[in-house]
Design a protein around this motif. Structure first.
Motif, short mmCIF file in Angstrom:
data_model
loop_
_atom_site.label_atom_id
_atom_site.label_comp_id
_atom_site.label_asym_id
_atom_site.label_seq_id
_atom_site.Cartn_x
_atom_site.Cartn_y
_atom_site.Cartn_z
N GLY A 55 0.82 -1.21 0.00
CA GLY A 55 0.00 0.00 0.00
C GLY A 55 0.85 1.26 0.00
O GLY A 55 0.54 2.23 -0.70
N ARG A 56 1.93 1.24 0.79
CA ARG A 56 2.82 2.41 0.81
C ARG A 56 3.51 2.57 -0.55
O ARG A 56 3.68 3.70 -1.04
CB ARG A 56 3.86 2.26 1.91
N CYS A 57 3.90 1.47 -1.17
CA CYS A 57 4.56 1.55 -2.48
C CYS A 57 3.63 2.17 -3.52
O CYS A 57 4.06 2.97 -4.36
CB CYS A 57 5.01 0.16 -2.93
N GLU A 58 2.36 1.78 -3.49
CA GLU A 58 1.40 2.37 -4.42
C GLU A 58 1.28 3.88 -4.20
O GLU A 58 1.17 4.65 -5.15
CB GLU A 58 0.04 1.70 -4.25
N LYS A 59 1.32 4.30 -2.93
CA LYS A 59 1.23 5.73 -2.62
C LYS A 59 2.45 6.48 -3.13
O LYS A 59 2.33 7.53 -3.76
CB LYS A 59 1.07 5.93 -1.12
N TYR A 60 3.65 5.92 -2.90
CA TYR A 60 4.88 6.60 -3.33
C TYR A 60 4.97 6.64 -4.85
O TYR A 60 5.43 7.64 -5.42
CB TYR A 60 6.10 5.88 -2.75
N ALA A 61 4.53 5.58 -5.52
CA ALA A 61 4.51 5.59 -6.98
C ALA A 61 3.51 6.62 -7.49
O ALA A 61 3.74 7.29 -8.50
CB ALA A 61 4.18 4.20 -7.51
N GLY A 62 2.38 6.77 -6.78
CA GLY A 62 1.39 7.76 -7.19
C GLY A 62 1.92 9.18 -7.11
O GLY A 62 1.56 10.03 -7.92
N PHE A 63 2.80 9.46 -6.15
CA PHE A 63 3.41 10.79 -6.05
C PHE A 63 4.37 11.06 -7.21
O PHE A 63 4.61 12.22 -7.55
CB PHE A 63 4.18 10.92 -4.74
N THR A 64 4.97 10.02 -7.77
CA THR A 64 6.09 10.19 -8.70
C THR A 64 5.82 9.52 -10.06
O THR A 64 5.41 10.17 -11.01
CB THR A 64 7.37 9.63 -8.08
N LEU A 65 6.06 8.21 -10.13
CA LEU A 65 5.90 7.45 -11.38
C LEU A 65 4.92 6.30 -11.14
O LEU A 65 5.32 5.22 -10.70
CB LEU A 65 7.26 6.90 -11.84
N PRO A 66 3.63 6.50 -11.41
CA PRO A 66 2.62 5.48 -11.09
C PRO A 66 2.85 4.14 -11.79
O PRO A 66 2.42 3.10 -11.29
CB PRO A 66 1.31 6.13 -11.56
N ARG A 67 3.53 4.14 -12.92
CA ARG A 67 3.72 2.88 -13.66
C ARG A 67 4.57 1.88 -12.90
O ARG A 67 4.54 0.68 -13.20
CB ARG A 67 4.37 3.18 -15.01
N GLU A 123 -2.11 0.13 -9.12
CA GLU A 123 -3.10 -0.37 -8.18
C GLU A 123 -3.63 -1.73 -8.64
O GLU A 123 -3.61 -2.05 -9.83
CB GLU A 123 -4.26 0.63 -8.05
N ASP A 124 -4.11 -2.52 -7.69
CA ASP A 124 -4.67 -3.83 -8.02
C ASP A 124 -5.85 -3.65 -8.98
O ASP A 124 -6.69 -2.76 -8.80
CB ASP A 124 -5.13 -4.55 -6.76
N GLY A 125 -5.89 -4.53 -9.98
CA GLY A 125 -6.98 -4.47 -10.95
C GLY A 125 -6.69 -3.59 -12.15
O GLY A 125 -7.51 -3.54 -13.08
N TYR A 126 -5.56 -2.90 -12.14
CA TYR A 126 -5.23 -2.03 -13.29
C TYR A 126 -4.94 -2.86 -14.53
O TYR A 126 -4.20 -3.84 -14.49
CB TYR A 126 -4.01 -1.17 -12.95
N ASN A 161 -7.35 -0.96 -20.85
CA ASN A 161 -8.59 -0.22 -20.63
C ASN A 161 -8.45 0.96 -19.68
O ASN A 161 -9.19 1.94 -19.79
CB ASN A 161 -9.68 -1.16 -20.07
N ASP A 162 -7.51 0.88 -18.73
CA ASP A 162 -7.43 1.88 -17.66
C ASP A 162 -6.31 2.87 -17.92
O ASP A 162 -5.28 2.55 -18.53
CB ASP A 162 -7.20 1.20 -16.31
N GLU A 163 -6.52 4.07 -17.42
CA GLU A 163 -5.49 5.12 -17.46
C GLU A 163 -4.82 5.20 -16.10
O GLU A 163 -5.48 5.07 -15.07
CB GLU A 163 -6.12 6.46 -17.82
N LEU A 164 -3.51 5.39 -16.11
CA LEU A 164 -2.79 5.53 -14.85
C LEU A 164 -3.30 6.73 -14.07
O LEU A 164 -3.59 7.79 -14.64
CB LEU A 164 -1.29 5.67 -15.11
N SER A 165 -3.43 6.55 -12.78
CA SER A 165 -3.91 7.63 -11.91
C SER A 165 -2.73 8.50 -11.50
O SER A 165 -1.89 8.09 -10.69
CB SER A 165 -4.59 7.04 -10.67
#
Length: 512
Positions: A21-33, A37-40, A44-48
């Protein structure tokens, strides 16, 4: 399923839910790829993405600096050296020391050319360093077969367990692949066992590496819950293990490391909140509405249907503009956000000069960059250099068929300020010669009483160079002086004899 790779995967992933969960948050601040997130689903989905892009800019900037400093193009990041005893024996048998150094330098260059020849390696190196900076962890696979490609795994693709000293106990890799993406040998085995063999069927492929009691590592491979036979297993000593679980910083008793982004997570979170407030406030500030007095002469339709500059019936006060009357609030948000950007910039070296994007970057530029990384990251740079560069160097040497395990040659990773390998020695030699030249320019009355050979030896030692390689001993100087005197005396005798013979011939000619 407790004794299967799938059962072990379920157990290990259950223990690290908070970490992911923390890794997803840190990636979201910087490089989401780097950690979606689970289910991406990419189709079909765009990176948040976050409200700010400073995180992406900061990470890309420092990663570029690290990759260039650790793996500079066309510059060896390691040094090959002959063991002292063997080198001494070789020199005693008539082999010149310069020839030994030349051969080793060619080996270094061959390995670096192999890195540049494999076009997919540098993007993988960049990907690995990005994972380390943002997530603090990555798994790198350095294949032993020339035809295989280097792989970089994100934290969601593998689990790791370590001892209290930080040594790897278990690595478990899971890949969801289609049947036809498996190795041909695995497909043939599955077909013989009448397992899932439809090319469109997705399977879970596991590689389970475990540390044995003898200190070596054994790998078993699994498809879903089925273990492949022993012929698919791997067995390596620790220094030959092709799977390297790297960390940015690793605490005692921790299985996973922490990244640079986690150190600044508070600033990133605050900047994200401020950026959101600034954007929404700016949108609200740009909106306005008109109030029309229902009892006045001017009607709303008159405003909506009229053109710019039209004359409308009405009285002053029939129409009133409604807009945001507090634009100063945005300046406050912008000023606080600038402070956070500056703090993040200092941590990720955004405020320093960017190294030129050129094929020929000078040695001094890279040296300054290595110094900046060393001082700014508190030694983390040097530790990553050893943990990452060492296996990569061995992999490249093996690729050019230079196995050093049974030779008298040692491989040394050169890090920090000397990260330019032999060019570092070259710069040191230039500096030493400059000091020697400054002494040679002194007048004889000063240098006369001095022991110059001792001074020269001290200068070369002070610059980290072997003085015996560059400074002649007193015996060598005496022998050369004696040889020079003998040659001068022989030349003088020869000239005297020639002159005497010439005089005799001239006098004889005059007598006739």
């Amino acid at each position: 399923m407790k004794n299967t790779a799938l059962g072990e995967w379920s157990k290990l992933t259950g223990l690290r839910r908070g970490f992911i969960g923390r890794c997803e948050k840190y990636a979201g601040f910087t490089l989401p790829r780097l950690c979606t997130e689970d289910g991406y689903k990419q189709d079909n989905d765009e990176l948040s993405h976050d409200w700010q892009s400073v995180g992406a800019q900061a990470v890309n900037h420092i990663v570029n600096k690290l990759v260039l400093a650790l793996f500079a193009p066309s510059r060896p990041f390691f040094r090959l050296e002959a063991k002292p005893e063997w080198k001494k024996n070789a020199i005693s048998q008539g082999i010149a020391e310069a020839d030994i150094d030349e051969a080793l330098a060619k080996g270094e260059q061959s390995a670096i050319k192999e890195l540049d020849r494999r076009g997919t390696v540098r993007p993988k190196l960049y990907q690995a360093i990005s994972n380390l900076v943002v997530l603090g962890n990555t798994l790198v696979y350095l294949p032993r077969k020339k035809e295989d490609e280097m792989r970089v795994y994100g934290v969601k693709s593998y689990c790791v367990r370590r001892t209290s000293a930080g040594k790897v106990k278990t690595i478990l890799i899971r890949e969801k692949v289609m049947y036809d993406e498996l190795e041909v040998k695995v497909q043939d085995y599955m077909m013989a066992q009448k397992m899932k063999c439809n090319p469109e069927t997705q399977v879970e492929f596991f590689q389970w590496i475990e540390r044995q009691r003898d200190g070596k590592y054994r790998m078993s491979q699994w498809v879903d819950t089925k273990r492949l036979p022993a012929e698919f297993d791997g067995y390596w000593p620790e220094d030959k293990l092709p799977y390297r679980a790297l960390t940015w910083q690793l605490s005692d008793d921790a299985d996973y490391g922490t990244g640079l982004v986690e150190d600044y997570s508070g600033d990133f979170a605050a900047l994200s909140t401020l950026s959101e407030a600034q954007i929404k406030g700016a949108v609200l500030s740009s909106e306005f509405r008109w109030l029309v007095n229902p009892g006045g002469v001017t009607k709303p339709e008159d405003l909506e249907e009229s053109e710019n500059g039209s004359a409308l019936p009405g009285l002053e006060g029939d129409v009133t503009l409604i807009s945001n009357s507090k634009p100063g609030d945005l300046k406050v948000v912008q000023g606080i956000g600038a402070d956070y950007i500056q703090r993040i910039g200092r941590g990720f070296l955004l405020n320093s000069a960017v190294t030129r994007d050129a094929e020929r970057v000078t040695a001094e530029e890279i040296r300054q960059q290595a110094n900046e990384l060393e001082t700014s990251l508190g030694g983390t740079y040097s530790r990553i250099a050893v943990d990452f560069q060492g296996p990569v160097a061995d992999w490249l040497l093996q690729a050019v068929e230079m196995d050093l395990s049974k030779t008298q040659i040692e491989r040394t990773i050169v890090t920090g300020l000397d990260a330019l390998s032999r060019s570092g020695d070259l710069e040191a030699m230039r500096a030493a010669l400059g000091d020697v030249a400054s002494i040679g320019s002194l007048p004889p009355q000063i240098t006369g009483p001095l022991k110059l050979d001792v001074i020269y030896t001290t200068i070369f030692h002070g610059h980290g160079l072997a003085a015996g390689k560059f400074v002649k001993s007193a015996d060598q100087q005496q022998q050369e002086q004696q040889q020079a005197q003998d040659q001068a005396q022989q030349q003088m005798l020869t000239e005297t004899a020639a002159q005497t013979a010439g005089n005799v011939i001239t006098q004889g000619a005059k007598a006739q």
